[in-house]
Structure formats: C-alpha cells, structure tokens
Scaffold this motif. Structure first.
Motif, PDB file in Angstrom:
ATOM      1  N   TYR A 124       0.832  -1.198   0.000  1.00 51.53           N
ATOM      2  CA  TYR A 124       0.000   0.000   0.000  1.00 51.53           C
ATOM      3  C   TYR A 124       0.871   1.254   0.000  1.00 51.53           C
ATOM      4  O   TYR A 124       2.040   1.204   0.386  1.00 51.53           O
ATOM      5  CB  TYR A 124      -0.902   0.019   1.242  1.00 51.53           C
ATOM      6  CG  TYR A 124      -0.161  -0.241   2.542  1.00 51.53           C
ATOM      7  CD1 TYR A 124       0.521   0.776   3.206  1.00 51.53           C
ATOM      8  CD2 TYR A 124      -0.136  -1.526   3.109  1.00 51.53           C
ATOM      9  CE1 TYR A 124       1.198   0.540   4.395  1.00 51.53           C
ATOM     10  CE2 TYR A 124       0.539  -1.772   4.291  1.00 51.53           C
ATOM     11  CZ  TYR A 124       1.208  -0.744   4.929  1.00 51.53           C
ATOM     12  OH  TYR A 124       1.894  -0.989   6.097  1.00 51.53           O
ATOM     13  N   PRO A 125       0.335   2.369  -0.449  1.00 47.68           N
ATOM     14  CA  PRO A 125       1.058   3.638  -0.311  1.00 47.68           C
ATOM     15  C   PRO A 125       0.975   4.133   1.127  1.00 47.68           C
ATOM     16  O   PRO A 125       0.109   3.701   1.899  1.00 47.68           O
ATOM     17  CB  PRO A 125       0.309   4.570  -1.259  1.00 47.68           C
ATOM     18  CG  PRO A 125      -1.089   4.034  -1.274  1.00 47.68           C
ATOM     19  CD  PRO A 125      -0.955   2.543  -1.134  1.00 47.68           C
ATOM     20  N   ARG A 126       1.869   5.017   1.491  1.00 43.73           N
ATOM     21  CA  ARG A 126       1.865   5.573   2.849  1.00 43.73           C
ATOM     22  C   ARG A 126       2.366   7.008   2.795  1.00 43.73           C
ATOM     23  O   ARG A 126       3.307   7.322   2.064  1.00 43.73           O
ATOM     24  CB  ARG A 126       2.774   4.748   3.768  1.00 43.73           C
ATOM     25  CG  ARG A 126       2.718   5.171   5.244  1.00 43.73           C
ATOM     26  CD  ARG A 126       3.765   4.414   6.060  1.00 43.73           C
ATOM     27  NE  ARG A 126       3.565   4.581   7.489  1.00 43.73           N
ATOM     28  CZ  ARG A 126       3.948   5.638   8.200  1.00 43.73           C
ATOM     29  NH1 ARG A 126       4.554   6.657   7.599  1.00 43.73           N
ATOM     30  NH2 ARG A 126       3.717   5.688   9.506  1.00 43.73           N
ATOM     31  N   THR A 127       1.731   7.878   3.563  1.00 45.62           N
ATOM     32  CA  THR A 127       2.240   9.244   3.712  1.00 45.62           C
ATOM     33  C   THR A 127       3.197   9.289   4.892  1.00 45.62           C
ATOM     34  O   THR A 127       2.990   8.613   5.916  1.00 45.62           O
ATOM     35  CB  THR A 127       1.100  10.251   3.932  1.00 45.62           C
ATOM     36  OG1 THR A 127       0.263   9.796   4.998  1.00 45.62           O
ATOM     37  CG2 THR A 127       0.275  10.423   2.668  1.00 45.62           C
ATOM     38  N   ALA A 128       4.254  10.075   4.763  1.00 46.72           N
ATOM     39  CA  ALA A 128       5.279  10.163   5.795  1.00 46.72           C
ATOM     40  C   ALA A 128       4.720  10.770   7.077  1.00 46.72           C
ATOM     41  O   ALA A 128       3.799  11.588   7.054  1.00 46.72           O
ATOM     42  CB  ALA A 128       6.454  10.994   5.289  1.00 46.72           C
ATOM     43  N   SER A 129       5.299  10.361   8.192  1.00 47.77           N
ATOM     44  CA  SER A 129       4.913  10.846   9.524  1.00 47.77           C
ATOM     45  C   SER A 129       5.980  11.794  10.050  1.00 47.77           C
ATOM     46  O   SER A 129       7.177  11.487  10.007  1.00 47.77           O
ATOM     47  CB  SER A 129       4.764   9.675  10.494  1.00 47.77           C
ATOM     48  OG  SER A 129       3.839   8.722  10.013  1.00 47.77           O
ATOM     49  N   VAL A 130       5.563  12.945  10.557  1.00 49.51           N
ATOM     50  CA  VAL A 130       6.496  13.914  11.141  1.00 49.51           C
ATOM     51  C   VAL A 130       6.826  13.474  12.560  1.00 49.51           C
ATOM     52  O   VAL A 130       5.934  13.256  13.387  1.00 49.51           O
ATOM     53  CB  VAL A 130       5.892  15.327  11.139  1.00 49.51           C
ATOM     54  CG1 VAL A 130       6.834  16.319  11.821  1.00 49.51           C
ATOM     55  CG2 VAL A 130       5.611  15.781   9.703  1.00 49.51           C
ATOM     56  N   ILE A 131       8.129  13.316  12.870  1.00 52.15           N
ATOM     57  CA  ILE A 131       8.528  12.767  14.170  1.00 52.15           C
ATOM     58  C   ILE A 131       9.300  13.756  15.041  1.00 52.15           C
ATOM     59  O   ILE A 131       9.583  13.464  16.202  1.00 52.15           O
ATOM     60  CB  ILE A 131       9.381  11.500  13.997  1.00 52.15           C
ATOM     61  CG1 ILE A 131      10.647  11.798  13.186  1.00 52.15           C
ATOM     62  CG2 ILE A 131       8.562  10.389  13.346  1.00 52.15           C
ATOM     63  CD1 ILE A 131      11.632  10.632  13.145  1.00 52.15           C
ATOM     64  N   ARG A 184      22.533  19.193  12.246  1.00 48.34           N
ATOM     65  CA  ARG A 184      22.341  17.772  12.529  1.00 48.34           C
ATOM     66  C   ARG A 184      21.851  16.987  11.308  1.00 48.34           C
ATOM     67  O   ARG A 184      21.559  15.796  11.404  1.00 48.34           O
ATOM     68  CB  ARG A 184      21.348  17.600  13.682  1.00 48.34           C
ATOM     69  CG  ARG A 184      21.797  18.241  14.990  1.00 48.34           C
ATOM     70  CD  ARG A 184      20.782  18.003  16.087  1.00 48.34           C
ATOM     71  NE  ARG A 184      20.612  16.571  16.348  1.00 48.34           N
ATOM     72  CZ  ARG A 184      19.610  16.066  17.068  1.00 48.34           C
ATOM     73  NH1 ARG A 184      18.691  16.874  17.574  1.00 48.34           N
ATOM     74  NH2 ARG A 184      19.527  14.764  17.267  1.00 48.34           N
ATOM     75  N   LEU A 185      21.786  17.642  10.164  1.00 48.06           N
ATOM     76  CA  LEU A 185      21.204  17.006   8.978  1.00 48.06           C
ATOM     77  C   LEU A 185      21.902  15.700   8.592  1.00 48.06           C
ATOM     78  O   LEU A 185      21.249  14.675   8.386  1.00 48.06           O
ATOM     79  CB  LEU A 185      21.261  17.965   7.788  1.00 48.06           C
ATOM     80  CG  LEU A 185      20.015  18.796   7.499  1.00 48.06           C
ATOM     81  CD1 LEU A 185      20.285  19.772   6.368  1.00 48.06           C
ATOM     82  CD2 LEU A 185      18.847  17.904   7.152  1.00 48.06           C
ATOM     83  N   ALA A 198      21.321   9.211  16.672  1.00 51.39           N
ATOM     84  CA  ALA A 198      21.608  10.607  16.336  1.00 51.39           C
ATOM     85  C   ALA A 198      21.254  11.597  17.442  1.00 51.39           C
ATOM     86  O   ALA A 198      21.413  12.801  17.249  1.00 51.39           O
ATOM     87  CB  ALA A 198      20.865  10.985  15.054  1.00 51.39           C
ATOM     88  N   GLY A 199      20.759  11.109  18.576  1.00 58.51           N
ATOM     89  CA  GLY A 199      20.362  12.014  19.639  1.00 58.51           C
ATOM     90  C   GLY A 199      18.889  12.381  19.553  1.00 58.51           C
ATOM     91  O   GLY A 199      18.219  12.146  18.535  1.00 58.51           O
ATOM     92  N   SER A 200      18.380  12.977  20.611  1.00 61.99           N
ATOM     93  CA  SER A 200      16.950  13.272  20.702  1.00 61.99           C
ATOM     94  C   SER A 200      16.518  14.319  19.682  1.00 61.99           C
ATOM     95  O   SER A 200      17.277  15.233  19.341  1.00 61.99           O
ATOM     96  CB  SER A 200      16.610  13.775  22.106  1.00 61.99           C
ATOM     97  OG  SER A 200      16.879  12.775  23.064  1.00 61.99           O
ATOM     98  N   LEU A 201      15.292  14.168  19.234  1.00 62.65           N
ATOM     99  CA  LEU A 201      14.671  15.156  18.362  1.00 62.65           C
ATOM    100  C   LEU A 201      13.824  16.102  19.201  1.00 62.65           C
ATOM    101  O   LEU A 201      13.197  15.691  20.181  1.00 62.65           O
ATOM    102  CB  LEU A 201      13.784  14.476  17.321  1.00 62.65           C
ATOM    103  CG  LEU A 201      14.418  13.385  16.458  1.00 62.65           C
ATOM    104  CD1 LEU A 201      13.380  12.824  15.492  1.00 62.65           C
ATOM    105  CD2 LEU A 201      15.622  13.919  15.696  1.00 62.65           C
TER     106      LEU A 201
END
Length: 574
Positions: free
Chosen positions: A275-282, A289-290, A335-338
C-alpha cells in the motif's frame, strides 16, 4: 515510549542471516563485488543487444535500466527476433539544478544517442530513452565532461535528492538546493565500480571496505530524500522515505527542519499487504544535525528493513511493522533526541507559471512541459535560450522547466525568444492540464500495463469538456496517471488518479489532498475511458452544485460521501 525496547542491531546488510532466507536480489548484491558483476564483459557481447544474465539488475545502481520497445515486441517474437532492447539512463541531479552549459551537453547527447527525445522526471532529473548498448559508454562519458554522473539514480540506495523550486524565496531555495547536493554526495555508494566500468579506470587495491555504510547488500530497497519549504509542497514531502520540512525563523532564515519518515507511493494490485503511505512527522532538528540524522534514518532502514520479501522492503513497511515510536527511538539512539515538531502550513504543490520576480531583483520563468517529454524541435528551441542565458535552469518536481536567475538586462532577449519560438504558448493551457502529471508508461517501461504519458493529453481534453460544462475550468484539481501501480508520478496523493491495469484499462482513485497531505482511495476498478468519463462527470456535477466556498475537489469528495477518507496507508485497501 519508555517501555519500548530495541533489539540488537540486525545488520542483515552484512548477511548475518543465512543467504537462503533472503530474497534473490539480496544474494545477487552480496555476490556482485560491490556492483561490478560481469557488466564490463556484457557490454562487449555483440551477439545480443541486451546485457546478459543478472547484470541488468546491478546496472540499476549505475542509473541504467534495460528496456525494450513493447510496441513491436509481439511482432519481433513472431519473427523469432529478440526484443528491441534499448536502455534508459537517468542522471543524478540533486535539487534539479542544471547549468545552461550542462543543458546544452545533455541536449546534444539526447539528439545523438536518445532518439532525439529527452524526459524530465518527477524527481527533478533527466532520463535518456532509446539508448542502444554501444551508446551507453559515450553517454556516460559525455555527462562526465560536464561533471555529471548517473550514480545511484536507480537501485537499492539513496535516489536523487529533491529540493523545492520556489522563486519567490531565492535565498531559501538556494540553501535547500545546496543541502540537497551535500546530502546526495554524502549518501551515494562509494564503490569504484562505476569509475572502472564507465570511465575505464583501473581497480585500486585497498584493505579498507569499499562501502563502509552500505555493506555488501546496500539498502533493502530504494530510499528517497527531499527538502521542502512551506507553503508550497511541490516535492510531495509526504511521499518521501525521509523528508525535511524547512522551518523559517523570524529573521527569514532556515531555523531547522521537521523530520518526516516513512512515505512511499508504490503498491501491488490485489496484494493488500502492499500500500502507499504518507510520511509521519517525528520531530525537529537544527541544520547542523542534517547529516547525522540522515545517516541514522538510513541505518535503521538498512539494518531492519525486510530483506526476505522484496514487495515489503520499503521503509514505509518497516515503520508500520515496527511502529512509529520504535522507529523514532531507534533513530534517536543513533543521532540524539529530536525536538518537538514545529508548526507549518502547506497550501499547494503546484508550480507558478510565467515570469516571477524575486526579492533580489532577478527574474524566473517557469515553462510548462507536458509530462516532462521534450522532442527534437523543443530541445532546439530551449537550446537557443541556453546559449544566451548565463545562469541555470531548474527542473521542477512537476516535470516543468524554470529559466532561473534572469537579469533585467537578459529578460527582454529571453522573452523575445520565448515568443519567437512559440515556447511561451506552452503555458496557454487549462488549469487541469497545468496540474497534471504522468509517468513514462508504454512503450518503454517494462512495468507498465497501460499507456500513461502518451494517453493522458487526449484524456484531459475530454475531461476539460466536462469541467467547462459545469463552469469548473478554472478550478485547480490535481490529476495524475501511471501505467502501473508503482506510483512514479505520485498518483496516490492526487485528487484524481488513474493507474494502469491493462491496455486501455485503469483504476480510478479519488479523494487525495490538494497539496499532497492525504492519500486517495480506489473509486472504480479496471475501467475504460467511457466509464472514467462517466464517473468523473457525475463527481464534477455534484462538486459544481454542492461545494463550499474555497473547497478543493478532493476534500469535497470525502465530505459529500463520494469516497471514504484514508487516514493511514495500511487501511487504504479496506
């Protein structure tokens, strides 16, 4: 989230699992000597116009697909001839930036080797089609002359990195384009196989691993990254495996990025586990930090993605199978906390056509290129502009071309050329056509089940008649078509979408978000043109009569009960 426990890193990319438990593609990659295989020998085989054996899969990592002309496939079979094999070559072009020098070189290569055609893709790059086997090396070496390559333009790695095209914010656009190139250069494979096979360089012995990040089997499947700056979601950020949403500070500069993970468009008909899926903002990160976060997200997919079932190997399935909280914790451990995500708002995903002046006094002209396809006449006309323009072009995520950074002194000359060549008339189309996209489809794509690029223009003409009948001709409605359900033109987030099922037959989807924020749902299955037009006529007539002020068509279809809203991709088949 405190109860979530992460297991030890799987590291299946280093084959900690027995080979027989992995998909054949994983074994192939593992045994390929870092993507070398026997490609170099296969190129020398003049008995066939194809590349023998399994090397065609390895060549994808080099940006090359083997295809054949499906219009003549049956006739050649009757004549006991091999298929009319040829190749598609895709360029790596982070952010879609192309200097005019590079444009002229690409045009020259397309006219000499690519059947005098060139295609601009939905991921802001070029595709050469109709390339014969003996022309592959000349094309790749020609690109190298202007410092372009095709590394990781296909294959199980990080694909071309996208960046928004918005001339109204030139400084933000320039910064995002630069970041797209930085990230792309960082995450592409490091194997020397590309230089050895295509540039003829010698193999260099080393005790160090060739692929310190990817290992011997690279990613489980392709991995797509993009940068966008609200309010225009032109790159369809929710369709990316990893998306960075720029957050602009009070000083007008980029304060950081919201991180979105797990987007993806492809599905398989009659296979509800896909199925397709839309990305989730986390969460949110600062610009410094990119690279660390990009590596961490890719590591999670590299180590935990499904390598046994290729149909479920994309990151979107890893996110759903493991759970979003688990995925976020795994990323943060690396990568450390967001920080908490910051607010933002999208209002569109379309291009702005014609001339736009940016606040730095430069001018930018966006030219509509229907479905991204350019023929010899159009290439020659754009080349005239490239010869007098001293800056660059930008390929947009909607398959169009922007003539960027035009000075006030240059503008009259370029305007005159646009008018003299007739290119300016390309923008004189209906709102629906200007908001449409199609993938390549037949006859070259081996996955296509139906026409798309060749068919959509004529279908739009008939849909335009319906819209005019209901006085909807000026309403912006997103329409996308693909020749199969793999989703190259990102159809599953369009307000109206058609995906090929068989020659002349399509699935019709309705209810996507106007700026790509919501998936659509199957409305009619396996239907032909007459049924497509009948279904759209009924829906558009209701839209004209019942819509609310400023209500987009996709939103209306849900409110009016024409289609049920899709809240999560895994429920879109219900």
């Amino acid at each position: 989230m405190t109860d979530i426990q992460l297991p030890p890193t799987d590291r299946s990319c280093d084959i900690s699992q027995p080979l027989e438990r992995l998909s054949p593609d994983e074994t192939l990659k593992y045994k390929s000597e870092q993507l070398r295989g026997t490609i170099a020998l296969g190129l020398l085989d003049r008995i066939t116009s194809a590349v023998p054996g399994t090397d065609i899969k390895l060549m994808k990592f080099h940006g090359i697909y083997q295809q054949d002309d499906r219009d003549v496939r049956d006739e050649r079979r009757r004549q006991k001839l091999e298929p009319a094999y040829q190749f598609m070559i895709r360029v790596r072009l982070p952010g879609g930036i192309c200097t005019t020098e590079r444009w002229l070189k690409i045009t020259d290569l397309a006219c000499k080797h690519g059947n005098e055609t060139l295609r601009m893709t939905t991921r802001q790059t070029f595709q050469f089609h109709w390339i014969l086997k003996h022309d592959i090396v000349p094309v790749i070496r020609g690109l190298h002359e202007v410092l372009l390559d095709t590394v990781a333009a296909c294959g199980d790695d990080s694909r071309g990195v996208m960046a928004t095209v918005n001339p109204q914010f030139p400084a933000i656009q320039a910064e995002l384009s630069a970041l797209a190139k930085t990230v792309s250069d960082h995450v592409i494979p490091k194997t020397r196989a590309y230089h050895e096979i295509w540039y003829g360089e010698e193999r260099i012995a080393s005790s160090e691993p060739e692929e310190p990040f990817y290992g011997k089997t690279y990613m489980p499947r392709k991995f797509k990254i993009g940068f966008v700056a609200p309010p225009n979601n032109d790159i369809d950020i929710y369709a990316q495996d990893l998306g960075y949403i720029a957050i602009i500070g009070e000083d007008g500069k980029i304060a950081g990025f919201n991180v979105a993970v797990g987007g993806g468009m492809g599905r398989t008909d009659k296979a509800p586990q896909t199925y397709p899926r839309t990305a989730s903002v986390i969460g949110f990160i600062t610009p410094d930090r990119l690279i660390a976060v990009t590596e961490a997200v890719m590591e999670v997919q590299r180590d935990y993605g499904n390598r046994a079932d290729r149909a479920r190997a994309r990151f979107k399935y890893t996110v759903d199978d493991k759970g979003l909280d688990w995925i976020k914790l795994a990323i943060e451990e690396r990568a450390g906390s967001l920080e908490p995500a910051r607010s933002y708002d999208f209002t569109s995903n379309a291009d702005t056509y014609g001339w736009v002046e940016s606040d730095d006094g430069l001018h930018h002209f966006t030219l509509f290129i229907e479905n991204g396809r350019l023929n010899r006449d159009e290439l020659d006309k754009i080349a005239q502009i490239a010869r007098i323009h001293k800056s660059h072009f930008r390929l947009t995520p909607n398959q169009n071309l922007m003539i960027s950074n035009v000075t006030s002194a240059e503008k009259p000359k370029i305007t005159a050329l646009l008018e003299e060549t007739g290119l300016i008339a390309f923008n004189e189309h209906s709102t629906l056509r200007l908001n449409s996209m199609a993938c390549v489809g037949l006859p070259t794509c081996g996955l296509a089940m139906a026409d798309s690029e060749r068919y959509l223009p004529s279908l739009i003409t008939k849909i335009e008649e319906i819209l005019t009948r209901y006085n909807l001709q000026d309403e912006p409605i997103t329409l996308r078509m693909t020749g199969c359900p793999n989703g190259c033109s990102r159809p599953f987030i369009a307000e109206v979408a058609l995906t090929g099922r068989a020659p002349g037959k399509y699935n019709l989807y309705l209810g996507g978000g106007f700026h790509g924020q919501r998936l659509n749902r199957l409305y009619r299955e396996n239907i032909g043109e007459e049924a497509i037009l009948e279904a759209l006529d009924e829906a558009f007539s209701r839209y004209a009569a019942e819509r609310l002020p400023n209500e987009h068509f996709g939103d209306f279809t849900i409110r009016a009960g024409i289609i049920r809203e899709v809240t999560e991709g895994r429920f879109s088949n219900d």
